[in-house]
Design a protein around this motif. Structure first.
Motif, short mmCIF file in Angstrom:
data_model
loop_
_atom_site.label_atom_id
_atom_site.label_comp_id
_atom_site.label_asym_id
_atom_site.label_seq_id
_atom_site.Cartn_x
_atom_site.Cartn_y
_atom_site.Cartn_z
N PRO A 1 0.74 -1.25 -0.05
CA PRO A 1 0.15 0.07 -0.08
C PRO A 1 0.92 1.38 0.07
CG PRO A 1 -0.89 -1.76 1.43
CD PRO A 1 0.44 -2.24 1.16
N GLY A 2 0.60 1.93 -0.95
CA GLY A 2 1.55 3.37 -1.30
C GLY A 2 2.82 2.96 -1.76
N HIS A 3 3.25 1.90 -1.91
CA HIS A 3 4.65 1.72 -2.28
C HIS A 3 4.82 0.61 -3.50
CE1 HIS A 3 6.18 4.42 0.88
NE2 HIS A 3 5.49 3.75 1.66
N CYS A 4 3.84 0.59 -4.41
CA CYS A 4 3.97 -0.34 -5.31
C CYS A 4 5.10 0.13 -6.54
CB CYS A 4 2.74 -0.41 -6.09
SG CYS A 4 1.34 -1.32 -5.10
N LYS B 1 20.23 13.98 -11.93
CA LYS B 1 19.47 14.73 -11.22
C LYS B 1 19.18 13.76 -10.16
CE LYS B 1 17.67 16.95 -15.48
NZ LYS B 1 16.75 16.96 -16.34
N GLN B 2 19.40 12.63 -9.94
CA GLN B 2 18.84 11.80 -8.54
C GLN B 2 19.73 11.91 -7.57
OE1 GLN B 2 18.84 7.82 -10.05
NE2 GLN B 2 17.87 8.44 -11.76
N LYS B 3 19.02 12.10 -6.22
CA LYS B 3 19.64 12.19 -4.98
C LYS B 3 20.13 10.57 -4.51
CE LYS B 3 17.20 16.10 -3.30
NZ LYS B 3 16.32 16.68 -2.34
N SER B 4 21.30 10.35 -3.91
CA SER B 4 21.66 9.10 -3.60
C SER B 4 21.15 9.03 -2.31
CB SER B 4 23.24 9.27 -3.05
OG SER B 4 23.65 8.12 -2.63
N ILE B 5 20.44 7.60 -2.12
CA ILE B 5 19.83 7.13 -0.88
C ILE B 5 20.76 6.86 0.07
CG2 ILE B 5 18.07 5.56 -0.11
CD1 ILE B 5 16.76 5.69 -2.80
N GLN B 6 21.36 7.47 1.18
CA GLN B 6 22.19 7.28 2.13
C GLN B 6 21.47 6.55 3.20
OE1 GLN B 6 25.23 7.39 1.26
NE2 GLN B 6 25.11 8.65 -0.55
N THR B 7 22.06 5.33 3.60
CA THR B 7 21.47 4.60 4.79
C THR B 7 22.44 3.77 5.60
OG1 THR B 7 21.23 2.33 3.42
CG2 THR B 7 19.35 3.76 3.57
N PRO C 1 10.37 8.53 -6.38
CA PRO C 1 9.34 7.90 -7.60
C PRO C 1 9.99 7.01 -8.56
CG PRO C 1 9.32 10.59 -7.42
CD PRO C 1 10.38 9.98 -6.48
N GLN C 2 11.02 7.46 -9.02
CA GLN C 2 11.93 6.65 -9.93
C GLN C 2 13.38 6.79 -9.66
OE1 GLN C 2 10.48 8.15 -13.86
NE2 GLN C 2 12.13 9.69 -13.71
N GLY C 3 14.16 5.93 -10.21
CA GLY C 3 15.74 6.11 -10.10
C GLY C 3 16.44 4.97 -10.55
N CYS D 1 20.64 -1.19 -9.99
CA CYS D 1 19.05 -1.33 -9.90
C CYS D 1 18.31 0.06 -10.16
CB CYS D 1 18.81 -1.69 -8.57
SG CYS D 1 17.03 -1.59 -8.16
N CYS D 2 17.44 -0.14 -11.16
CA CYS D 2 16.59 0.85 -11.77
C CYS D 2 15.03 0.31 -11.09
CB CYS D 2 16.71 1.32 -12.90
SG CYS D 2 16.42 0.06 -14.18
N TRP D 3 14.41 1.55 -10.88
CA TRP D 3 12.88 1.27 -10.36
C TRP D 3 12.13 2.55 -10.59
CZ3 TRP D 3 16.93 3.27 -7.19
CH2 TRP D 3 16.64 4.24 -6.83
N HIS D 4 10.83 2.01 -10.64
CA HIS D 4 9.72 2.99 -11.08
C HIS D 4 8.66 2.79 -10.11
CE1 HIS D 4 7.76 5.48 -13.90
NE2 HIS D 4 6.80 5.14 -13.42
N HIS D 5 8.20 3.69 -9.39
CA HIS D 5 7.03 3.46 -8.44
C HIS D 5 5.82 3.46 -9.01
CE1 HIS D 5 8.35 3.29 -4.33
NE2 HIS D 5 9.58 3.96 -4.63
#
Length: 246
Positions: free
Chosen positions: A105-108, A154-160, A174-176, A205-209
């Protein structure tokens, strides 16, 4: 696929993530699980039309347990809040890339590629990019790839603080393209290379919400095919390197 019914059930799980509630609703779980697996079968039948390498896969080869392994996690909730399927010719635990579909839910989302490669394979992929730059750019800067997965600069790196253990977790953008990135150029590579941004990737890895109603019915298969086809050249490029190690 009855995506609304599946997502409604998952919302109920999120609100009642305990064994007594789940046992009372086991019949509904089995129904939505069966419907999700029907959707996975449809995805397999569509993807095999342009990627015959996956022809031997069955639904059970691509799906995950709904029960969480909580032994080393602070969150002891026994059940997941999503359904995910990873379509990979060499199996779900392979290093090579594959296709992933995720209902939450909310994250497909739909994702293609791989993550968390060993350093030696990352180095080989980076060398391949430098040796065949025009071919690589054709893969990741095509009109179709940019439409679904965006422009890397244009994408921001997801730092964890911790590496993600599965593709089943949702991502913020939303995409990346490139879930994890180095802050600087990797050691041993030229910092002044025009396309150094691609050397900084730690995964491919590329993704599209997608909206929650994306997987409803059968119409999503056409868009799934377009997304997977857009990313397949990138995945094929990296898989050609990874396959030398598997």
């Amino acid at each position: 696929m009855q995506a609304k019914r599946i997502l409604d059930f998952l919302r109920e799980v999120m609100a009642n993530n305990n064994r007594p509630w789940f046992q009372e609703h086991k019949g509904e779980y089995e129904a939505v699980r069966a419907d999700f697996e029907l959707g996975v079968q449809q995805a397999l039948e569509r993807i095999v039309t342009f990627d015959p390498e996956i022809a031997h896969l069955k639904v059970k080869d691509c799906t995950y347990r709904f029960y969480r392994d909580t032994r080393f996690l602070p969150d002891k909730s026994p059940y997941k809040n999503h359904f995910g399927a990873y379509i990979n010719a060499k199996g779900k635990k392979a290093l090579r890339g594959g296709y992933y579909m995720h209902l939450e839910p909310g994250h497909c989302l739909v994702a293609v590629g791989n993550y968390w490669l060993p350093t030696n394979i990352l180095t080989s992929c980076r060398n391949e990019m430098m040796a065949n730059t025009a071919e690589w750019l054709k893969c990741v800067e095509s009109k179709a790839f940019l439409k679904y997965f965006g422009d890397l600069p244009k994408q921001k790196s997801i730092q964890t603080d911790e590496m993600k253990s599965e593709w089943e977790e949702s991502w913020d953008s939303p995409q990346g393209f490139g879930l994890m990135k180095l802050k600087t150029c990797p050691s041993g590579f030229p910092r002044d290379w025009e396309y150094v941004r691609y050397l900084r990737l730690k995964d491919y890895c590329c993704w599209h919400h997608v909206d929650d109603d994306f997987f409803e019915g059968d119409g999503w298969l056409d868009e799934l095919e377009r997304m997977c086809k857009a990313a397949k050249p990138m995945m094929d490029f990296t898989n050609a390197v990874i396959d030398d190690y598997e």
